[in-house]
Motif scaffolding. Sequence first.
Motif, mmCIF file in Angstrom:
data_model
loop_
_atom_site.group_PDB
_atom_site.id
_atom_site.type_symbol
_atom_site.label_atom_id
_atom_site.label_comp_id
_atom_site.label_asym_id
_atom_site.label_seq_id
_atom_site.Cartn_x
_atom_site.Cartn_y
_atom_site.Cartn_z
ATOM 1 N N UNK A 170 0.849 -1.196 0.000
ATOM 2 C CA UNK A 170 0.000 0.000 0.000
ATOM 3 C C UNK A 170 0.881 1.240 0.000
ATOM 4 N N UNK A 171 0.768 2.058 -1.026
ATOM 5 C CA UNK A 171 1.586 3.272 -1.035
ATOM 6 C C UNK A 171 0.722 4.521 -1.076
ATOM 7 N N UNK A 172 0.829 5.300 -0.042
ATOM 8 C CA UNK A 172 0.098 6.572 0.051
ATOM 9 C C UNK A 172 0.987 7.536 0.818
ATOM 10 N N UNK A 173 0.950 8.780 0.460
ATOM 11 C CA UNK A 173 1.730 9.758 1.205
ATOM 12 C C UNK A 173 1.045 10.137 2.509
ATOM 13 N N UNK A 174 1.841 10.405 3.526
ATOM 14 C CA UNK A 174 1.337 10.881 4.815
ATOM 15 C C UNK A 174 0.180 10.042 5.340
ATOM 16 N N UNK A 188 7.575 2.809 4.488
ATOM 17 C CA UNK A 188 6.418 3.355 3.764
ATOM 18 C C UNK A 188 6.256 4.858 3.932
ATOM 19 N N UNK A 189 7.126 5.488 4.716
ATOM 20 C CA UNK A 189 6.972 6.914 5.062
ATOM 21 C C UNK A 189 5.648 7.186 5.772
ATOM 22 N N UNK A 190 5.182 6.206 6.537
ATOM 23 C CA UNK A 190 3.964 6.387 7.342
ATOM 24 C C UNK A 190 4.296 7.319 8.508
ATOM 25 N N UNK A 236 -15.359 9.903 9.837
ATOM 26 C CA UNK A 236 -14.942 11.312 9.875
ATOM 27 C C UNK A 236 -14.247 11.739 8.589
ATOM 28 N N UNK A 237 -14.275 10.878 7.593
ATOM 29 C CA UNK A 237 -13.784 11.293 6.275
ATOM 30 C C UNK A 237 -12.444 10.739 5.833
ATOM 31 N N UNK A 238 -11.759 9.984 6.704
ATOM 32 C CA UNK A 238 -10.466 9.422 6.301
ATOM 33 C C UNK A 238 -10.709 8.214 5.386
ATOM 34 N N UNK A 239 -9.880 8.060 4.337
ATOM 35 C CA UNK A 239 -10.077 6.987 3.368
ATOM 36 C C UNK A 239 -8.825 6.140 3.213
ATOM 37 N N UNK A 240 -9.021 4.976 2.602
ATOM 38 C CA UNK A 240 -7.915 4.015 2.511
ATOM 39 C C UNK A 240 -7.239 3.919 1.168
ATOM 40 N N UNK A 241 -7.603 4.769 0.233
ATOM 41 C CA UNK A 241 -6.989 4.670 -1.091
ATOM 42 C C UNK A 241 -7.787 3.760 -2.001
ATOM 43 N N UNK A 242 -7.331 3.644 -3.247
ATOM 44 C CA UNK A 242 -8.096 2.899 -4.251
ATOM 45 C C UNK A 242 -7.968 1.391 -4.030
ATOM 46 N N UNK A 243 -8.920 0.602 -4.587
ATOM 47 C CA UNK A 243 -8.860 -0.855 -4.418
ATOM 48 C C UNK A 243 -7.572 -1.436 -4.982
ATOM 49 N N UNK A 244 -7.136 -2.548 -4.407
ATOM 50 C CA UNK A 244 -5.892 -3.199 -4.842
ATOM 51 C C UNK A 244 -6.088 -3.788 -6.235
ATOM 52 N N UNK A 245 -5.113 -3.530 -7.096
ATOM 53 C CA UNK A 245 -5.216 -4.033 -8.472
ATOM 54 C C UNK A 245 -4.562 -5.403 -8.567
ATOM 55 N N UNK A 270 17.971 11.659 -3.443
ATOM 56 C CA UNK A 270 17.241 10.863 -4.444
ATOM 57 C C UNK A 270 15.730 11.114 -4.287
ATOM 58 N N UNK A 271 15.013 11.081 -5.398
ATOM 59 C CA UNK A 271 13.556 11.249 -5.417
ATOM 60 C C UNK A 271 12.875 10.324 -4.380
ATOM 61 N N UNK A 272 12.031 10.869 -3.517
ATOM 62 C CA UNK A 272 11.400 10.074 -2.447
ATOM 63 C C UNK A 272 10.623 8.850 -2.943
ATOM 64 N N UNK A 273 10.002 8.954 -4.119
ATOM 65 C CA UNK A 273 9.260 7.809 -4.666
ATOM 66 C C UNK A 273 10.215 6.642 -4.987
ATOM 67 N N UNK A 274 11.371 7.000 -5.522
ATOM 68 C CA UNK A 274 12.388 5.991 -5.846
ATOM 69 C C UNK A 274 12.911 5.370 -4.553
ATOM 70 N N UNK A 275 13.150 6.210 -3.571
ATOM 71 C CA UNK A 275 13.659 5.717 -2.280
ATOM 72 C C UNK A 275 12.676 4.717 -1.681
ATOM 73 N N UNK A 276 11.401 5.066 -1.754
ATOM 74 C CA UNK A 276 10.389 4.190 -1.144
ATOM 75 C C UNK A 276 10.352 2.838 -1.848
ATOM 76 N N UNK A 277 10.443 2.857 -3.179
ATOM 77 C CA UNK A 277 10.440 1.595 -3.928
ATOM 78 C C UNK A 277 11.639 0.723 -3.523
#
Lengths: 117, 144
Positions: free
Chosen positions: A40-44, A63-65, A108-117, B36-43
Amino acid sequence: MTIKDIRDILGARFIYGEDHKDREVHAACGSDMMSDVLAFVKDSAVLLTGLCNPQVIRTAEMMDIICIVFVRGKMPDDNMIEMAREKGIALLSTGHRMFSACGMLYEKGLRGGSPYR
Amino acid sequence: MMNDKIKLCYDVPADDFTRAGEASSNVKSKLKMMGVNPEIIRKVAIAMYEGEINMVIHAFGGTIDVVITPDEIEMVLKDDGPGIENIELAMQAGYSTAPDNIRSLGFGAGMGLPNMKKYTDELNIDSTVGVGTTVTMKVKMNER
């Protein structure tokens, strides 16, 4: 929604990272399986989990979570808190179970992102 | 940015689940410092972390060499573990040979190799049963 909003909605408490309370959260993921989280990749994003071991912090780091919510009153140990501190990941603990905690944030409006492909 | 080739080498200790991921964490920090680009780092971080976890779960640890050039990041994960009997099967999402105790630790969902494929531009697995496995992954610096 901010990390502070999540704390308020879930009646959670900060274990680490109250300084990060104003950071914006854009998406959420709820799982005890770390490989599912890694798909699962989503920012913040915020991670809700009932799993409590150092790999939860590692997974969040990769994941930068920005925030982890431990459900069912789980409490990370000192080693995990130290890892989170090094990486600047806020830690919350709530007494709610996974389903309820996810539902409360969704409502409260938080979402999980698009369905897994 | 950087023009040189940078090589990083790591030992992944066996049977130390708590420390698994330290090499990936270190690579992530280094790439961040290089700008490096953060998207690349994450991958790179996710693919390498899944591989590192695999080495701890299935093999007896091993070594990881990371080569960073202006064009791409190459990761070579080498172990002397039991090898993969059926690579095609192992690549299927949801297929796992991990023991139950690993599932209780949050892994063993059969997503490791699928995730490694998903986040890399190239994935090559060279495995011999009873000898070991070498996984080579490449992530291009320029996003497609």
